[in-house]
Scaffold this motif. Structure first.
Motif, PDB file in Angstrom:
ATOM      1  N   LEU A 171      -3.586  13.953   8.766  1.00  0.00           N
ATOM      2  CA  LEU A 171      -3.672  12.741   8.117  1.00  0.00           C
ATOM      3  C   LEU A 171      -3.367  11.607   9.265  1.00  0.00           C
ATOM      4  CD1 LEU A 171      -1.471  13.229   5.006  1.00  0.00           C
ATOM      5  CD2 LEU A 171      -4.009  13.323   5.221  1.00  0.00           C
ATOM      6  N   ILE A 172      -3.794  10.654   9.192  1.00  0.00           N
ATOM      7  CA  ILE A 172      -3.370   9.502  10.063  1.00  0.00           C
ATOM      8  C   ILE A 172      -2.647   8.514   9.398  1.00  0.00           C
ATOM      9  CG2 ILE A 172      -3.848   7.582  11.835  1.00  0.00           C
ATOM     10  CD1 ILE A 172      -4.993  10.443  12.697  1.00  0.00           C
ATOM     11  N   GLU A 173      -1.460   8.526   9.435  1.00  0.00           N
ATOM     12  CA  GLU A 173      -0.219   7.685   8.630  1.00  0.00           C
ATOM     13  C   GLU A 173       0.004   6.564   9.071  1.00  0.00           C
ATOM     14  OE1 GLU A 173       2.924   9.990   6.196  1.00  0.00           O
ATOM     15  OE2 GLU A 173       4.083   8.505   7.576  1.00  0.00           O
ATOM     16  N   TYR A 174      -0.195   5.274   8.225  1.00  0.00           N
ATOM     17  CA  TYR A 174       0.288   3.955   8.878  1.00  0.00           C
ATOM     18  C   TYR A 174       1.631   3.981   8.859  1.00  0.00           C
ATOM     19  CZ  TYR A 174       0.091  -0.988   9.746  1.00  0.00           C
ATOM     20  OH  TYR A 174       0.284  -2.257  10.319  1.00  0.00           O
ATOM     21  N   ARG A 175       2.237   3.136   9.445  1.00  0.00           N
ATOM     22  CA  ARG A 175       3.878   3.007   9.883  1.00  0.00           C
ATOM     23  C   ARG A 175       4.555   3.024   8.436  1.00  0.00           C
ATOM     24  NH1 ARG A 175       5.555  -2.716  10.803  1.00  0.00           N
ATOM     25  NH2 ARG A 175       6.853  -1.914  12.442  1.00  0.00           N
ATOM     26  N   ASP A 176       4.052   2.616   7.471  1.00  0.00           N
ATOM     27  CA  ASP A 176       4.846   2.563   6.249  1.00  0.00           C
ATOM     28  C   ASP A 176       4.855   3.911   5.177  1.00  0.00           C
ATOM     29  OD1 ASP A 176       2.300   2.249   5.101  1.00  0.00           O
ATOM     30  OD2 ASP A 176       2.478   0.407   4.389  1.00  0.00           O
ATOM     31  N   GLY A 177       4.109   4.719   5.984  1.00  0.00           N
ATOM     32  CA  GLY A 177       3.863   5.990   5.140  1.00  0.00           C
ATOM     33  C   GLY A 177       2.577   6.093   4.159  1.00  0.00           C
ATOM     34  N   THR A 178       1.743   5.073   4.252  1.00  0.00           N
ATOM     35  CA  THR A 178       0.441   5.290   3.360  1.00  0.00           C
ATOM     36  C   THR A 178      -0.589   5.751   4.460  1.00  0.00           C
ATOM     37  OG1 THR A 178      -0.150   2.917   4.160  1.00  0.00           O
ATOM     38  CG2 THR A 178       0.964   3.149   2.065  1.00  0.00           C
ATOM     39  N   ILE A 179      -1.663   6.206   3.752  1.00  0.00           N
ATOM     40  CA  ILE A 179      -2.714   6.797   4.710  1.00  0.00           C
ATOM     41  C   ILE A 179      -3.699   6.025   5.138  1.00  0.00           C
ATOM     42  CG2 ILE A 179      -4.072   9.056   4.905  1.00  0.00           C
ATOM     43  CD1 ILE A 179      -0.801   9.432   4.599  1.00  0.00           C
ATOM     44  N   ILE A 180      -3.854   5.751   6.165  1.00  0.00           N
ATOM     45  CA  ILE A 180      -4.793   4.668   6.690  1.00  0.00           C
ATOM     46  C   ILE A 180      -6.166   5.364   7.105  1.00  0.00           C
ATOM     47  CG2 ILE A 180      -4.301   4.696   9.260  1.00  0.00           C
ATOM     48  CD1 ILE A 180      -4.502   1.747   9.069  1.00  0.00           C
ATOM     49  N   ASP A 181      -6.110   6.873   7.207  1.00  0.00           N
ATOM     50  CA  ASP A 181      -7.491   7.696   7.624  1.00  0.00           C
ATOM     51  C   ASP A 181      -7.059   9.034   7.755  1.00  0.00           C
ATOM     52  OD1 ASP A 181     -10.021   8.036   8.141  1.00  0.00           O
ATOM     53  OD2 ASP A 181     -10.358   6.505   9.705  1.00  0.00           O
ATOM     54  N   VAL A 182      -8.146   9.844   7.751  1.00  0.00           N
ATOM     55  CA  VAL A 182      -7.817  11.331   8.014  1.00  0.00           C
ATOM     56  C   VAL A 182      -8.774  11.704   9.127  1.00  0.00           C
ATOM     57  CG1 VAL A 182      -7.318  11.732   5.513  1.00  0.00           C
ATOM     58  CG2 VAL A 182      -9.830  11.979   6.319  1.00  0.00           C
ATOM     59  N   VAL A 183      -8.631  12.707   9.617  1.00  0.00           N
ATOM     60  CA  VAL A 183      -9.401  13.617  10.616  1.00  0.00           C
ATOM     61  C   VAL A 183      -9.855  14.868   9.904  1.00  0.00           C
ATOM     62  CG1 VAL A 183      -9.566  14.628  12.895  1.00  0.00           C
ATOM     63  CG2 VAL A 183      -7.824  12.701  12.783  1.00  0.00           C
ATOM     64  N   ASP A 232      -2.411  -2.502   2.786  1.00  0.00           N
ATOM     65  CA  ASP A 232      -2.318  -3.721   3.680  1.00  0.00           C
ATOM     66  C   ASP A 232      -0.808  -3.469   4.638  1.00  0.00           C
ATOM     67  OD1 ASP A 232       0.315  -5.285   2.907  1.00  0.00           O
ATOM     68  OD2 ASP A 232      -0.953  -5.076   1.073  1.00  0.00           O
ATOM     69  N   PRO A 233      -0.952  -4.258   5.718  1.00  0.00           N
ATOM     70  CA  PRO A 233      -0.066  -3.790   6.800  1.00  0.00           C
ATOM     71  C   PRO A 233       1.686  -4.270   6.165  1.00  0.00           C
ATOM     72  CG  PRO A 233      -1.505  -5.212   7.833  1.00  0.00           C
ATOM     73  CD  PRO A 233      -1.577  -5.234   6.246  1.00  0.00           C
ATOM     74  N   PHE A 234       1.777  -5.068   5.162  1.00  0.00           N
ATOM     75  CA  PHE A 234       3.118  -5.529   5.195  1.00  0.00           C
ATOM     76  C   PHE A 234       3.786  -5.663   3.587  1.00  0.00           C
ATOM     77  CE2 PHE A 234       1.502  -8.129   8.762  1.00  0.00           C
ATOM     78  CZ  PHE A 234       2.072  -7.478   9.618  1.00  0.00           C
ATOM     79  N   SER A 235       2.951  -5.346   2.651  1.00  0.00           N
ATOM     80  CA  SER A 235       3.424  -5.427   1.318  1.00  0.00           C
ATOM     81  C   SER A 235       4.314  -4.172   0.638  1.00  0.00           C
ATOM     82  CB  SER A 235       2.391  -5.618   0.300  1.00  0.00           C
ATOM     83  OG  SER A 235       1.552  -4.554   0.046  1.00  0.00           O
ATOM     84  N   LEU A 236       4.052  -3.315   0.983  1.00  0.00           N
ATOM     85  CA  LEU A 236       4.963  -1.981   0.656  1.00  0.00           C
ATOM     86  C   LEU A 236       6.169  -2.118   0.883  1.00  0.00           C
ATOM     87  CD1 LEU A 236       4.542   0.552  -0.818  1.00  0.00           C
ATOM     88  CD2 LEU A 236       4.285   1.733   1.296  1.00  0.00           C
ATOM     89  N   LYS A 293     -10.509   5.963  -2.434  1.00  0.00           N
ATOM     90  CA  LYS A 293     -10.515   5.127  -1.000  1.00  0.00           C
ATOM     91  C   LYS A 293      -9.659   4.174  -0.807  1.00  0.00           C
ATOM     92  CE  LYS A 293     -15.474   5.514  -0.438  1.00  0.00           C
ATOM     93  NZ  LYS A 293     -16.882   4.638  -0.100  1.00  0.00           N
ATOM     94  N   ASN A 294      -8.997   3.953   0.347  1.00  0.00           N
ATOM     95  CA  ASN A 294      -8.066   3.089   0.511  1.00  0.00           C
ATOM     96  C   ASN A 294      -8.799   1.542   0.864  1.00  0.00           C
ATOM     97  OD1 ASN A 294      -9.069   2.709   3.282  1.00  0.00           O
ATOM     98  ND2 ASN A 294      -7.203   4.335   3.919  1.00  0.00           N
ATOM     99  N   SER A 295      -7.869   0.534   1.074  1.00  0.00           N
ATOM    100  CA  SER A 295      -8.498  -0.722   1.202  1.00  0.00           C
ATOM    101  C   SER A 295      -9.433  -1.195   2.563  1.00  0.00           C
ATOM    102  CB  SER A 295      -7.307  -1.904   1.490  1.00  0.00           C
ATOM    103  OG  SER A 295      -6.672  -1.446   2.521  1.00  0.00           O
ATOM    104  N   LEU A 296      -9.466  -0.213   3.174  1.00  0.00           N
ATOM    105  CA  LEU A 296     -10.286  -0.401   4.585  1.00  0.00           C
ATOM    106  C   LEU A 296     -11.625   0.668   4.133  1.00  0.00           C
ATOM    107  CD1 LEU A 296      -7.944   0.040   7.469  1.00  0.00           C
ATOM    108  CD2 LEU A 296      -9.162  -1.931   6.383  1.00  0.00           C
ATOM    109  N   GLY A 297     -11.795   1.103   2.956  1.00  0.00           N
ATOM    110  CA  GLY A 297     -12.915   2.062   2.582  1.00  0.00           C
ATOM    111  C   GLY A 297     -13.002   3.487   3.205  1.00  0.00           C
ATOM    112  N   ARG A 298     -11.894   3.978   3.530  1.00  0.00           N
ATOM    113  CA  ARG A 298     -11.777   5.424   3.981  1.00  0.00           C
ATOM    114  C   ARG A 298     -11.406   6.289   2.896  1.00  0.00           C
ATOM    115  NH1 ARG A 298     -12.947   5.946   9.765  1.00  0.00           N
ATOM    116  NH2 ARG A 298     -13.658   3.898  10.009  1.00  0.00           N
ATOM    117  N   ALA A 299     -11.995   7.379   2.852  1.00  0.00           N
ATOM    118  CA  ALA A 299     -11.770   8.343   1.766  1.00  0.00           C
ATOM    119  C   ALA A 299     -10.470   9.121   1.878  1.00  0.00           C
ATOM    120  CB  ALA A 299     -13.018   9.344   1.400  1.00  0.00           C
ATOM    121  N   ILE A 300      -9.432   9.212   1.186  1.00  0.00           N
ATOM    122  CA  ILE A 300      -8.281   9.942   1.422  1.00  0.00           C
ATOM    123  C   ILE A 300      -8.087  10.854   0.255  1.00  0.00           C
ATOM    124  CG2 ILE A 300      -5.904   9.627   1.629  1.00  0.00           C
ATOM    125  CD1 ILE A 300      -7.475   7.952   3.792  1.00  0.00           C
TER     126      ILE A 300
END
Length: 512
Positions: A495-507, A24-28, A3-10
């Protein structure tokens, strides 16, 4: 699954690639260096022109398992991607990945080639039938949806190596200098193609408007182009740019726009140096119209407008309300024409626009951005990728990029769409995290993220209808009822990839 920080199973791995869950949006922080590309040499008298797309593909060295890219500035009028895929198939190539800046409904023509194994993965966002079929489990093609800035990051970092880039060039000379301003397929800015030209192993310019050397002005230079191919047509000009974009006349949309403008005015950001981005939809343009009037009345001189540019922003530039425009793509004919005559209407790359892993993107300088949504939840998370039926039908675009960069990210949407509530307990798919979303505006009221307590107080002082987002949700539910949750299989199709390359969600695949 993790699970990522938003509770979504990846999933830990997707299509053979290990995944990093969103935190998170900025730390990576980025690691490594800009991806290299091969050096090349073109001697005096050596021609870059080839007789056909097939000859160019053969000359490029494209092989099974490699990756190609195109840009989407021709939008739903684009004919090039389909042409390229047909030639790849005719050459007997298989297991090709597409890393274009976007796939549109017109590209449904590639579906048979996915089914026969010519195309086996999409490293890009999708709009329309391809995403719908994948969501139904009827198309076996792993999809990774990236933001505009995230795509630039992935190519520049080497995460997605592009072997051959095919750049639709509306105006091009025989040495490869090009722009998008002139010709039958004029589209304006070529902002998404810059990254491809700078980092692909081989770059092929494809044009339907070969002009005498040198093409002028030069958006992408000859130094980046390996081959030049002339074809009859790059696409349907009627679907490349709109002849005009219009403010909504819908009373609900106009009320939403009025409230959004009041939020901007109350924020204190509308002052000299103001920077602004909005989309091309009717509500967004209505907000821009309000902002234009407020800037006139308050004698505000803005610094820049950016993103996808419409004729409304051109009018504001020529009226002196903005010092400049940063244009990564043109949305209408007026914007295309402006790029050819206005020095302060500047073409920028997707890298400069929104890449989080460079020395500073334009989105970092935004004061306010107006964004849409298919769904919002009570934690201000936003979905723009999937529809209420769970189908993947939309690319992310610059949504997450601009929300992260802007001081004030405002979501505008009707409270009810197709008899379904816009505000839910949880969105079907998280595109943009709630911590980067500041205000949600509907015709029933305005919800302000708790981190903006002063803005909330100021709006209440001005007697603007501010509501807690849960209160807003319950008022909408009283009309629509609570929607039944969608049911999904375990299979991940995108995959729904966040702008930094981490995975924020999936379809996931929809249950039959």
């Amino acid at each position: 699954m993790v699970k990522n920080s938003l509770g979504r199973a990846i999933p830990a791995v997707f299509n053979g690639k290990p995944l990093v869950p969103y935190r998170d949006p900025f730390s990576l922080m980025p690691q490594g260096h800009v991806a290299p590309r091969p050096l090349r040499r073109v001697n005096p008298g050596q021609s870059k022109r080839l007789s056909s797309l097939r000859e160019a593909i053969e000359a490029s060295g494209l092989r099974d398992g490699m990756t190609i890219a195109t840009h989407h500035h021709l939008r739903n009028g684009d004919a090039l991607l389909g042409m390229v895929v047909r030639e790849i198939d005719a050459l007997g190539l298989r297991d090709i990945r597409i890393a274009s800046s976007s796939v549109h409904p017109v590209h449904a023509e590639i579906i048979p080639f996915i089914e026969k194994g010519v195309i086996t993965a999409l490293e890009c966002g999708v709009n329309g039938p391809v995403g719908e079929l994948a969501s139904k489990g009827e198309l076996a093609c792993p999809i990774t949806v990236r933001t505009h800035g995230g795509r630039a990051r992935s190519i520049i970092s080497g995460e997605v190596p592009v072997d051959v880039a095919f750049i639709a060039a509306p105006c091009c000379d025989e040495y490869g200098n090009m722009n998008g301003f002139y010709g039958p397929s004029a589209c304006g800015s070529l902002g998404y193609a810059h990254t491809d030209a700078e980092h692909a192993r081989c770059v092929i310019a494809v044009t339907d408007n070969l002009v005498p050397y040198p093409a002028s002005p030069i958006s992408i230079p000859q130094t980046l182009i390996d081959y030049v191919v002339t074809i009859d047509s790059l696409g349907d000009p009627r679907k490349i740019v709109s002849t005009t974009t219009r403010v909504t006349s819908d009373p609900v949309g106009l009320l939403i726009a009025k409230y959004a403008a009041q939020v901007i005015d109350a924020s204190g950001l509308l002052r000299d140096g103001f920077s602004f981005q909005t989309g091309s939809g009717g509500i967004s343009l209505a907000v821009a119209d309000h902002v234009r009037r407020m800037m006139r009345e308050q004698k505000v001189k803005g610094s820049f407008g950016c993103g996808g540019i419409t004729g409304y922003f051109v009018d504001m530039l020529e009226e002196g309300l903005f010092q400049s425009l940063f244009d990564v793509q043109c949305f209408d004919l007026k914007a295309v024409e402006s790029m050819g005559r206005n020095r302060n209407h500047m073409e920028i790359s997707a890298d400069m626009y929104a890449n989080p892993f460079n020395a500073g993107a334009v989105v970092n300088r935004l004061d306010t951005v107006i964004l849409g949504a298919t769904e919002v939840d009570v934690n201000f998370n936003v979905n723009v990728n999937t529809e209420s039926n769970g189908y993947l039908l939309h690319n992310t675009g610059g949504h997450s990029d601009t929300a992260a960069g802007a001081k004030l990210a405002i979501i505008v949407a009707p409270s009810i769409r197709g008899r379904l509530p816009i505000v839910k307990d949880e969105v079907t798919t998280i595109t943009t995290p709630g911590e980067t979303v500041d205000v949600v505006v509907t015709e029933r009221g305005i919800a302000v993220n708790e981190k903006h307590s002063e803005l909330r107080k100021e709006l209440l002082r001005r007697k603007v209808p501010v509501k807690d987002i849960r209160q807003l949700q319950q008022e909408i539910y009283q009309v629509t009822g609570r929607p039944r949750p969608l049911e999904f299989e375990d299979e991940v199709v995108a995959l729904i990839e966040y702008r930094d390359g981490t995975i924020i969600d999936v379809v996931r695949r929809i249950k039959d």
